[in-house]
Design an enzyme around this catalytic site. Structure first.
Site, PDB file in Angstrom:
ATOM      1  NE  ARG A 135     -75.368  16.559 -63.102  1.00  0.00           N
ATOM      2  CZ  ARG A 135     -76.634  16.311 -63.459  1.00  0.00           C
ATOM      3  NH1 ARG A 135     -77.615  16.477 -62.603  1.00  0.00           N
ATOM      4  NH2 ARG A 135     -76.924  15.901 -64.667  1.00  0.00           N
ATOM      5  CD  GLU A 151     -81.935  10.208 -57.264  1.00  0.00           C
ATOM      6  OE1 GLU A 151     -82.041  11.094 -58.131  1.00  0.00           O
ATOM      7  OE2 GLU A 151     -80.858   9.679 -56.972  1.00  0.00           O
ATOM      8  CE  LYS A 196     -76.366  12.139 -65.165  1.00  0.00           C
ATOM      9  NZ  LYS A 196     -77.306  11.089 -64.825  1.00  0.00           N
TER      10      LYS A 196
HETATM   11  N1  PMP Z   1     -81.623  11.176 -60.588  1.00  0.00           N
HETATM   12  C1  PMP Z   1     -80.845  10.289 -61.204  1.00  0.00           C
HETATM   13  C2  PMP Z   1     -80.397   9.091 -60.452  1.00  0.00           C
HETATM   14  C3  PMP Z   1     -80.453  10.506 -62.534  1.00  0.00           C
HETATM   15  O1  PMP Z   1     -79.678   9.622 -63.148  1.00  0.00           O
HETATM   16  C4  PMP Z   1     -80.913  11.650 -63.212  1.00  0.00           C
HETATM   17  C5  PMP Z   1     -80.502  11.910 -64.628  1.00  0.00           C
HETATM   18  N2  PMP Z   1     -80.935  10.900 -65.501  1.00  0.00           N
HETATM   19  C6  PMP Z   1     -81.760  12.544 -62.529  1.00  0.00           C
HETATM   20  C7  PMP Z   1     -82.070  12.290 -61.213  1.00  0.00           C
HETATM   21  C8  PMP Z   1     -82.252  13.790 -63.181  1.00  0.00           C
HETATM   22  O2  PMP Z   1     -81.180  14.702 -63.354  1.00  0.00           O
HETATM   23  P1  PMP Z   1     -81.171  15.765 -64.520  1.00  0.00           P
HETATM   24  O3  PMP Z   1     -82.378  16.597 -64.342  1.00  0.00           O
HETATM   25  O4  PMP Z   1     -79.903  16.519 -64.326  1.00  0.00           O
HETATM   26  O5  PMP Z   1     -81.210  15.009 -65.809  1.00  0.00           O
END
Ligand code: PMP
Length: 284
Positions: free
Chosen positions: A51, A183, A150
């Site tokens: 990622r 989300e 990210k």
């Molecule tokens: N959505 C956002 C906006 C995030 O910042 C994160 C991580 N903190 C997630 C979803 C979850 O991602 P992951 O399972 O890879 O931690």
């Protein structure tokens, strides 16, 4: 004790500093990853590095070392940390440059690794479930800036988090411009409806969470009916169960959305099952 490395140098927390000319600070020009350590091992290291690498490619940022070297640095950090459980924050910025926005002045990307503890939500919420609200702040869509990157630009998520706080909640659901559920500010969202596990497809505008993808994997191998579904708030309000996923939060049940009780108002059966499957998976 926290373990910190900046551009290859190990440093104490008090001395861990980067330049005020770093474009990560000046422009939010950079990327990050939040990674968990379970049983002394890095969970889903390859997926996090992939990622990071895709984000770097998308923003034309040259990583300061190869993915293998970054992986080895994280492994070394975990050895130094010496604890079974922990959290790794990996940050890569465009680097130190001049005050102008152009990345041309930044010679080399800055790489920061912090290993420390994390506890996003108080313990009891994992047993009782949390309440969430829908934020007025919308998630960006892919045509503006793809949230699959990210990046260090989290201000719209921060604003939504403030809305959650004002409503007396710990998390907020973010919709996209069309009003579809995307989300939460730092977690992905799942619902259960008539025995089917549902989550929005990532093209609506969201981070493709590694915990989210692990849940999908677990549903497939466990023969749990699963679908990616475009949903509005109505689908949340009328869900039988709801939960959030993230590296920090793991799997946290949601029992109320915008004042509507979800299901029985207690963490649902499939939610509990997914939590258990996840806990087993992390210790593999
Ligand atoms: N959505 C956002 C906006 C995030 O910042 C994160 C991580 N903190 C997630 C979803 C979850 O991602 P992951 O399972 O890879 O931690």
């Amino acid at each position: 004790m926290a373990i910190i490395n900046i551009n290859g140098e190990w440093c104490d927390k008090e001395e861990a500093k980067i330049s005020v000319y770093d474009h990560g600070l000046l422009y939010g020009d950079g990327l990050f990853e939040g990674i968990r350590i379970y049983g002394g091992k890095i969970f889903k290291l390859e997926a996090h590095l992939e990622r990071l690498s895709e984000g770097a490619r998308a923003i034309m940022l040259t990583l300061p070392s190869s993915l293998e070297e970054i992986g080895a640095l994280l492994e070394e950090g975990v050895r130094r940390y010496g604890q079974d459980e922990g959290y790794i924050r990996l940050v890569v910025t465009r680097g130190t440059g001049s005050l102008g926005i152009s990345p041309d002045s930044c010679e080399k990307a800055t790489l920061v690794m912090i290993i420390d503890e994390i506890q996003l939500y108080p313990r009891e919420f994992y047993e009782e479930g949390i309440k969430v609200v829908t934020a007025a702040s919308r998630r960006l869509t892919g045509d503006i800036f793809d949230p699959r990157i990210k990046s260090l630009n989290y201000l719209n998520n921060v604003l939504a988090k403030l809305e959650a706080k004002q409503a007396g909640c710990l998390e907020a659901v973010m919709l996209n411009r069309e009003g579809y559920v995307c989300e939460c500010t730092g977690d992905n969202i799942f619902v259960v409806k008539k025995g089917v596990l549902l989550t929005p497809p990532s093209h609506l505008g969201m981070l493709e969470g590694i915990t989210r993808n692990t849940m999908i994997e677990l549903a497939r191998t466990g023969e749990i009916p699963f679908e990616e579904k475009v949903m509005t708030r109505f689908d949340l309000y009328t869900a039988d169960e709801c939960f959030l996923t993230g590296s920090g939060a793991e799997v946290i049940p949601v029992v109320s959305v915008d004042g509507r009780t979800i299901g029985t108002g207690r963490p649902g059966e499939l939610t509990q099952k997914m939590r258990e499957l996840f806990r087993k998976r992390i210790l593999l």
